[in-house]
Design a protein around this motif. Structure first.
Motif, mmCIF file in Angstrom:
data_model
loop_
_atom_site.group_PDB
_atom_site.id
_atom_site.type_symbol
_atom_site.label_atom_id
_atom_site.label_comp_id
_atom_site.label_asym_id
_atom_site.label_seq_id
_atom_site.Cartn_x
_atom_site.Cartn_y
_atom_site.Cartn_z
ATOM 1 N N LEU A 90 0.855 -1.185 0.000
ATOM 2 C CA LEU A 90 0.000 0.000 0.000
ATOM 3 C C LEU A 90 0.888 1.230 0.000
ATOM 4 C CD1 LEU A 90 -0.060 1.604 2.947
ATOM 5 C CD2 LEU A 90 -1.442 -0.325 3.588
ATOM 6 N N ILE A 91 0.321 2.337 -0.391
ATOM 7 C CA ILE A 91 1.004 3.625 -0.292
ATOM 8 C C ILE A 91 0.229 4.438 0.731
ATOM 9 C CG2 ILE A 91 1.626 5.761 -1.476
ATOM 10 C CD1 ILE A 91 1.831 4.106 -4.059
ATOM 11 N N ALA A 92 0.892 4.777 1.824
ATOM 12 C CA ALA A 92 0.243 5.543 2.883
ATOM 13 C C ALA A 92 0.209 7.016 2.497
ATOM 14 C CB ALA A 92 1.005 5.373 4.195
ATOM 15 N N THR A 93 -0.864 7.682 2.840
ATOM 16 C CA THR A 93 -0.920 9.122 2.689
ATOM 17 C C THR A 93 0.108 9.728 3.638
ATOM 18 O OG1 THR A 93 -3.284 8.947 2.254
ATOM 19 C CG2 THR A 93 -2.449 11.126 2.806
ATOM 20 N N ALA A 111 10.649 -0.604 -3.370
ATOM 21 C CA ALA A 111 9.414 -0.079 -3.968
ATOM 22 C C ALA A 111 9.728 1.124 -4.857
ATOM 23 C CB ALA A 111 8.426 0.321 -2.885
ATOM 24 N N MET A 112 9.013 1.228 -5.944
ATOM 25 C CA MET A 112 9.170 2.344 -6.873
ATOM 26 C C MET A 112 7.791 2.787 -7.323
ATOM 27 S SD MET A 112 12.331 1.235 -9.223
ATOM 28 C CE MET A 112 13.894 0.848 -8.490
ATOM 29 N N GLY A 113 7.714 3.996 -7.807
ATOM 30 C CA GLY A 113 6.444 4.508 -8.286
ATOM 31 C C GLY A 113 6.659 5.531 -9.382
ATOM 32 N N ARG A 114 5.575 5.871 -10.033
ATOM 33 C CA ARG A 114 5.594 6.872 -11.095
ATOM 34 C C ARG A 114 4.287 7.633 -10.998
ATOM 35 N NH1 ARG A 114 4.313 6.582 -17.346
ATOM 36 N NH2 ARG A 114 2.311 6.216 -16.450
ATOM 37 N N TYR A 115 4.362 8.934 -11.033
ATOM 38 C CA TYR A 115 3.173 9.775 -10.943
ATOM 39 C C TYR A 115 3.141 10.726 -12.127
ATOM 40 C CZ TYR A 115 2.644 8.178 -6.151
ATOM 41 O OH TYR A 115 2.472 7.397 -5.042
ATOM 42 N N LEU A 116 1.986 10.868 -12.721
ATOM 43 C CA LEU A 116 1.821 11.853 -13.794
ATOM 44 C C LEU A 116 1.732 13.256 -13.210
ATOM 45 C CD1 LEU A 116 -0.697 10.014 -16.146
ATOM 46 C CD2 LEU A 116 1.786 10.218 -16.375
ATOM 47 N N ARG A 118 2.827 16.253 -11.045
ATOM 48 C CA ARG A 118 4.063 16.743 -10.438
ATOM 49 C C ARG A 118 3.904 16.907 -8.920
ATOM 50 N NH1 ARG A 118 8.025 18.095 -12.704
ATOM 51 N NH2 ARG A 118 8.933 19.633 -13.949
ATOM 52 N N ASP A 119 2.731 17.365 -8.490
ATOM 53 C CA ASP A 119 2.496 17.546 -7.052
ATOM 54 C C ASP A 119 2.598 16.217 -6.302
ATOM 55 O OD1 ASP A 119 2.134 20.269 -7.373
ATOM 56 O OD2 ASP A 119 -0.052 20.123 -7.505
ATOM 57 N N LEU A 120 1.989 15.173 -6.854
ATOM 58 C CA LEU A 120 2.066 13.861 -6.205
ATOM 59 C C LEU A 120 3.488 13.316 -6.269
ATOM 60 C CD1 LEU A 120 -1.269 12.208 -7.373
ATOM 61 C CD2 LEU A 120 -0.708 13.126 -5.115
ATOM 62 N N ALA A 121 4.170 13.534 -7.365
ATOM 63 C CA ALA A 121 5.562 13.087 -7.483
ATOM 64 C C ALA A 121 6.408 13.754 -6.407
ATOM 65 C CB ALA A 121 6.105 13.397 -8.876
ATOM 66 N N ARG A 122 6.218 15.055 -6.200
ATOM 67 C CA ARG A 122 6.974 15.762 -5.162
ATOM 68 C C ARG A 122 6.676 15.206 -3.772
ATOM 69 N NH1 ARG A 122 5.040 20.412 -7.701
ATOM 70 N NH2 ARG A 122 6.435 20.985 -9.362
ATOM 71 N N GLU A 123 5.405 14.866 -3.540
ATOM 72 C CA GLU A 123 5.016 14.394 -2.213
ATOM 73 C C GLU A 123 5.494 12.971 -1.930
ATOM 74 O OE1 GLU A 123 1.084 13.852 0.626
ATOM 75 O OE2 GLU A 123 0.884 14.886 -1.289
ATOM 76 N N TYR A 124 5.432 12.091 -2.924
ATOM 77 C CA TYR A 124 5.632 10.669 -2.656
ATOM 78 C C TYR A 124 6.938 10.065 -3.158
ATOM 79 C CZ TYR A 124 0.812 10.524 -1.117
ATOM 80 O OH TYR A 124 -0.346 10.731 -0.433
ATOM 81 N N GLU A 126 11.076 9.770 -3.832
ATOM 82 C CA GLU A 126 12.383 10.246 -3.363
ATOM 83 C C GLU A 126 12.917 11.248 -4.362
ATOM 84 O OE1 GLU A 126 15.129 7.081 -2.641
ATOM 85 O OE2 GLU A 126 13.907 6.240 -1.027
ATOM 86 N N GLY A 127 13.549 12.282 -3.883
ATOM 87 C CA GLY A 127 14.054 13.329 -4.767
ATOM 88 C C GLY A 127 13.096 14.487 -4.859
ATOM 89 N N GLY A 128 11.872 14.303 -4.339
ATOM 90 C CA GLY A 128 10.877 15.364 -4.263
ATOM 91 C C GLY A 128 10.818 16.292 -5.435
ATOM 92 N N GLU A 129 11.460 17.442 -5.342
ATOM 93 C CA GLU A 129 11.411 18.469 -6.384
ATOM 94 C C GLU A 129 11.992 17.988 -7.702
ATOM 95 O OE1 GLU A 129 9.970 21.536 -6.235
ATOM 96 O OE2 GLU A 129 9.230 20.934 -4.269
ATOM 97 N N ASN A 130 12.920 17.059 -7.660
ATOM 98 C CA ASN A 130 13.580 16.599 -8.884
ATOM 99 C C ASN A 130 12.924 15.370 -9.476
ATOM 100 O OD1 ASN A 130 15.567 18.615 -8.594
ATOM 101 N ND2 ASN A 130 16.611 17.339 -7.091
ATOM 102 N N ALA A 131 11.817 14.919 -8.882
ATOM 103 C CA ALA A 131 11.181 13.687 -9.344
ATOM 104 C C ALA A 131 10.511 13.873 -10.683
ATOM 105 C CB ALA A 131 10.172 13.214 -8.310
#
Length: 131
Positions: A90-93, A111-116, A118-124, A126-131
């Motif tokens: 699961l991915i916790a909020t 674990a790895m993920g991909r978000y379309l 940008r806000d979710l990518a920054r939140e979840y 690693e690398g936040g702003e650079n994700a």
């Protein structure tokens, strides 16, 4: 070569799985809803291949009903439904990690993920702003 044959060749599917699921991997949905006075105050859902992997999504409790054990009951019910599945993800909020840790979840090393978004990518991610 069919998908199952390829998987057998790399030893992914064992004989037990092939006997119980001769047509290959299927997906299943699991749900839990909690009601108060006829309205839904909490729910959760999970998807699974029925054997190896499952993912819990959307454990949600209305803010007026939080801190009453409803979320815990939803997670426990989903885990009971998934008791035969080898791995549950699961991915916790953000901020709710301790809640899931109390239910027995641990951080995943790979674990790895991909978000379309940008806000979710920054939140979840690693690398936040650079994700």
């Amino acid at each position: 070569m069919a998908g199952n044959e390829r998987c057998v060749r790399i030893r992914w599917l064992d004989k037990t799985y092939r006997r119980s699921h001769p047509a290959g991997i299927s997906s299943k949905q699991y749900h839990c809803a909690c009601f108060f006075d006829g309205r839904i105050v909490g729910f959760g859902r999970a998807l699974s291949d029925g054997v190896f992997n499952a993912a819990i999504y959307d454990v949600v409790v209305h803010r007026d009903f939080q801190k009453r054990g409803i979320g815990k009951a939803i997670v426990e019910d989903l885990l009971a439904q998934l008791r035969h599945v080898s791995c549950v993800h699961l991915i916790a909020t953000t901020g709710n990690e301790p809640f899931y840790q109390q239910a027995g979840f641990k951080k995943i090393k790979t674990a790895m993920g991909r978000y379309l978004s940008r806000d979710l990518a920054r939140e979840y991610l690693e690398g936040g702003e650079n994700a």
